[in-house]
Design an enzyme around this catalytic site. Structure first.
Site, mmCIF file in Angstrom:
data_model
loop_
_atom_site.group_PDB
_atom_site.id
_atom_site.type_symbol
_atom_site.label_atom_id
_atom_site.label_comp_id
_atom_site.label_asym_id
_atom_site.label_seq_id
_atom_site.Cartn_x
_atom_site.Cartn_y
_atom_site.Cartn_z
ATOM 1 N N TYR A 1 -31.161 21.109 37.182
ATOM 2 C CA TYR A 1 -30.740 19.829 37.768
ATOM 3 C C TYR A 1 -29.242 19.635 37.605
ATOM 4 O O TYR A 1 -28.587 20.309 36.813
ATOM 5 C CB TYR A 1 -31.504 18.662 37.133
ATOM 6 C CG TYR A 1 -30.998 18.256 35.768
ATOM 7 C CD1 TYR A 1 -30.171 17.145 35.615
ATOM 8 C CD2 TYR A 1 -31.341 18.979 34.628
ATOM 9 C CE1 TYR A 1 -29.698 16.762 34.361
ATOM 10 C CE2 TYR A 1 -30.887 18.613 33.383
ATOM 11 C CZ TYR A 1 -30.062 17.507 33.246
ATOM 12 O OH TYR A 1 -29.593 17.144 32.009
ATOM 13 N N LYS B 1 -28.551 24.323 32.500
ATOM 14 C CA LYS B 1 -28.853 22.889 32.670
ATOM 15 C C LYS B 1 -30.298 22.758 33.164
ATOM 16 O O LYS B 1 -30.578 22.437 34.327
ATOM 17 C CB LYS B 1 -27.871 22.226 33.628
ATOM 18 C CG LYS B 1 -27.869 20.692 33.511
ATOM 19 C CD LYS B 1 -26.704 20.103 34.267
ATOM 20 C CE LYS B 1 -26.694 18.575 34.207
ATOM 21 N NZ LYS B 1 -26.447 18.054 32.855
ATOM 22 N N GLU C 1 -22.674 20.270 20.402
ATOM 23 C CA GLU C 1 -22.375 19.210 21.377
ATOM 24 C C GLU C 1 -23.151 17.980 20.959
ATOM 25 O O GLU C 1 -23.619 17.886 19.825
ATOM 26 C CB GLU C 1 -22.731 19.665 22.789
ATOM 27 C CG GLU C 1 -24.168 20.111 22.973
ATOM 28 C CD GLU C 1 -24.469 20.608 24.386
ATOM 29 O OE1 GLU C 1 -23.607 20.506 25.265
ATOM 30 O OE2 GLU C 1 -25.596 21.091 24.609
#
Length: 285
Positions: A32, A149, A182
């Protein structure tokens, strides 16, 4: 009524139907993207599409649309939904398979689903108006291919929910060597002594589009030293500034991690310069 796109049709959202045998539903087997736009102007559209293609290639899925058709789809969704500040969500799965089997089927047609949603107005490069973040921290317990992703976001969701349970807005993650990776839905930067640092791209982090643009702008238009390197937990807590970057946040200052105040607990001057640059040049990407 929101207008969405599903497999070559623009339809009202309540009419969109996807088979329960779709491998995106059964296995989370898809890719996505979330692409922001303001007043019809996209930020990083081609960079987002390039990352979409890389993700599809990693799953062995051929892109069901040409680059030109993807761009037309994004523009058409914005036009049909008539919002000033909208993100386009693109979602591609391997498609519907008659049987549930872990092996990739060879005869499926990818499912393409896309819609828009409202996003906040563009961040203003002013300290007094910045949206600041208090965040949690945790050991990164997600899978080892975070550069993809993927629609399989359970690990990210669980880390994000941890921050919500603690009354915060995000969770910053550290690997088993206590190095920054992250956040659950953002990339992370730190600033120390006029050096701006962020972890290097590898399988532990997503190659964020905003991260990409911020680095490019800082390297071209600022005098700060830029480093992509491993960053320890202690370096994060002792930073002069900490930022989150994402397509919907742009550059967001972090002022507290768990019970630790970052520096003075106020929005920093380097953030102001970086967000000013981003606001000025972001439509060039």
């Amino acid at each position: 009524m929101n207008i969405v796109y599903l497999n070559n049709q623009f339809i009202p959202s309540n009419e969109a139907k996807i088979s329960p045998m779709d491998r995106g539903f059964l296995f989370g087997e898809g890719i996505y993207e979330v692409i922001p736009s303001y007043e019809g102007k996209f930020i990083g559209l081609q960079v987002h599409l390039n990352r979409l293609y890389n993700g599809l290639e990693s799953l062995g899925i051929s892109s069901p649309l040409s680059n030109e058709k993807w761009i037309e789809l994004c523009q058409e969704l914005i036009a049909r939904n008539e919002g000033e500040n909208l993100a386009v969500y693109l979602h591609v799965t391997r498609g519907d398979s008659p049987t549930r089997n872990h092996a990739y089927p060879t005869n499926t047609t990818p499912t393409v689903f896309a819609f828009t949603f409202d996003i906040p107005a563009q961040p203003v490069p002013e300290k007094q108006n910045a949206t600041v973040y208090n965040v949690s921290s945790q050991q990164d317990l997600r899978w080892k291919r975070c550069q993809i992703k993927s629609t399989s976001l359970l690990g990210n969701v669980m880390h994000f929910q941890h921050s919500i349970n603690e009354g915060n807005k995000e969770t910053i993650l550290f690997n088993d060597q206590n190095q920054l990776t992250e956040a659950s839905a953002s990339n992370v930067f730190i600033v120390k002594n006029n050096t701006i640092m962020t972890p290097p791209l590898d399988n532990q982090i997503l190659p964020g589009v905003t991260r990409h643009i911020v680095l490019a702008l800082l390297k071209e238009h600022s005098k700060f030293t830029i480093e992509e390197r491993a960053i320890s937990y202690d370096e994060v807590l002792n930073a002069d500034e900490v930022w989150l970057t994402s397509s919907t946040k742009e550059i967001a200052p972090v002022i507290k991690i768990d019970d630790n105040i970052i520096a003075s607990g106020k929005v920093g001057d380097v953030w102001l310069e970086a967000q000013t640059l981003f606001s000025q040049y972001k439509y060039q990407y």
